[in-house]
Scaffold this motif. Structure first.
Motif, short mmCIF file in Angstrom:
data_model
loop_
_atom_site.label_atom_id
_atom_site.label_comp_id
_atom_site.label_asym_id
_atom_site.label_seq_id
_atom_site.Cartn_x
_atom_site.Cartn_y
_atom_site.Cartn_z
N PHE A 96 41.22 116.91 -21.19
CA PHE A 96 41.29 115.85 -22.19
C PHE A 96 41.34 114.51 -21.47
O PHE A 96 42.10 114.34 -20.51
CB PHE A 96 42.53 116.00 -23.06
CG PHE A 96 42.67 114.90 -24.08
CD1 PHE A 96 42.13 115.05 -25.35
CD2 PHE A 96 43.29 113.70 -23.75
CE1 PHE A 96 42.22 114.02 -26.28
CE2 PHE A 96 43.38 112.67 -24.68
CZ PHE A 96 42.84 112.83 -25.94
N ILE A 105 44.40 115.08 -18.74
CA ILE A 105 45.25 116.27 -18.63
C ILE A 105 44.37 117.52 -18.69
O ILE A 105 43.24 117.48 -19.17
CB ILE A 105 46.32 116.35 -19.75
CG1 ILE A 105 45.65 116.44 -21.12
CG2 ILE A 105 47.27 115.16 -19.70
CD1 ILE A 105 46.64 116.76 -22.24
N LEU A 107 43.64 121.14 -20.20
CA LEU A 107 43.93 121.95 -21.39
C LEU A 107 43.86 123.41 -20.97
O LEU A 107 42.88 124.11 -21.23
CB LEU A 107 42.93 121.63 -22.50
CG LEU A 107 42.89 120.17 -22.93
CD1 LEU A 107 41.73 119.90 -23.88
CD2 LEU A 107 44.21 119.76 -23.57
N THR A 130 34.94 118.49 -21.70
CA THR A 130 35.89 117.39 -21.76
C THR A 130 36.03 116.91 -23.19
O THR A 130 35.04 116.55 -23.81
CB THR A 130 35.44 116.22 -20.87
OG1 THR A 130 35.22 116.71 -19.56
CG2 THR A 130 36.50 115.14 -20.84
N VAL A 131 37.25 116.91 -23.66
CA VAL A 131 37.53 116.35 -24.98
C VAL A 131 37.99 114.92 -24.75
O VAL A 131 38.88 114.67 -23.94
CB VAL A 131 38.65 117.14 -25.68
CG1 VAL A 131 38.97 116.53 -27.03
CG2 VAL A 131 38.24 118.60 -25.82
N LYS A 132 37.36 113.98 -25.43
CA LYS A 132 37.76 112.58 -25.29
C LYS A 132 38.40 112.10 -26.58
O LYS A 132 37.98 112.52 -27.66
CB LYS A 132 36.54 111.71 -24.99
CG LYS A 132 35.86 112.08 -23.70
CD LYS A 132 34.77 111.09 -23.42
CE LYS A 132 33.83 111.61 -22.35
NZ LYS A 132 32.72 110.68 -22.12
N GLY A 133 39.34 111.22 -26.44
CA GLY A 133 40.00 110.70 -27.62
C GLY A 133 41.17 109.84 -27.23
O GLY A 133 41.09 109.10 -26.25
#
Ligand SMILES: [Mn+2]
Ligand SMILES: [Mn+2]
Ligand SMILES: [Zn+2]
Ligand SMILES: [Zn+2]
Lengths: 139, 139
Positions: A96, A105, A107, A130-133
């Motif tokens: 993330f 971080i 996950l 990759t999760v972006k937010g």
DNA sequence: GCTGAATTGCAACAAAGTTGCATCTACTAT
DNA sequence: ATAGTAGATGCAACTTTGTTGCAATTCAGC
């Protein structure tokens, strides 16, 4: 010598690798950290306790990665981030990335898969997700 | 003036943006390309036909990205790669990165999803999925 | 054709990482 | 314990990729 330092030293020695003070300090620092941290952050963190050339830091990080003590992630700011491996055989996992503060971080829970076929002749070896937010601090 | 150049010019003009020769040349080049290409490759490709400062190239690429004419991908060699958008409303899609020759292609077919929950307070906005392996040339 | 704002070119700068080489150090063999 | 040696480190210089400030040029609307 702190507990983590002893642990880091032991990890390196048990694998039959050369134990040096830079390697121990850097790995111990990474073992203490939940996030994936940049070269710069590590340098900053160790500044007071351990004299360390930045080239050595780059080389130790590359070595730790080669030996699978850590893994690294590239993100949109084009800097590598490093995190100690929690499993001896590191499994693929997602990351993330906070779009505001650039925190990264792992996950660890998130198994990464994909099913759709690649173009003819292409072979997959790894998958990176990759999760972006926004992170909890930045929401 | 080639067909693609006319097409590029028309795309820019239709959106009410200023048409400049750099923008047209660069977008036309990207429209012709199947892969995602680096700044360096574009510079090389346009060298003979069009005089172009590298700063202008960076600025035009950023502009094309902002205006959604192209999208960009970062990969392990820390260089942005650009590709013309095939859909007007670009959808999230995965990318393939060759670990040997660093070629990057878009896997337009591959819809990207994930289900597992994030840590408390974290919010997802985008997902990026990169498949790494060997391309058809490098197998 | 004139005008003003947007675009471009140039020079300087910056971040992140790499390379070459001399010096130092951790481990091994005695 | 000592010495020898392969490997690790420090330092300076370099590279790659991208950014910033500012003056000169160009585009689009009149
Ligand atoms: Mn991770
Ligand atoms: Mn793409
Ligand atoms: Zn954040
Ligand atoms: Zn390839």
């Amino acid at each position: 010598m702190s507990n983590l330092q002893k642990q880091a030293e032991e990890m390196i020695r048990r694998r039959g690798e050369r134990v040096t003070s830079s390697r121990v300090q850097i790995l111990a620092m990474l073992l203490a950290e939940q996030r994936a941290v940049t070269h710069h952050e590590i340098e900053e963190r160790l500044r007071n306790t351990h004299r360390l050339d930045r080239v050595t830091l780059y080389r130790v990080l590359e070595w730790l990665n080669d030996k699978c003590f850590v893994h690294k992630v590239v993100s949109d700011d084009r800097a590598w981030r490093f995190r100690a491996n929690t499993h001896i055989y590191p499994h693929q996992h997602a990351h993330f990335e906070c779009m505001r503060c650039t925190t990264v971080i792992c996950l660890d829970e998130m198994k990464v898969e994909y099913d759709r076929p690649l173009p003819a002749g292409y072979r997959s070896q790894e998958i990176e997700l990759t999760v972006k937010g926004l992170c909890a601090e930045c929401t």
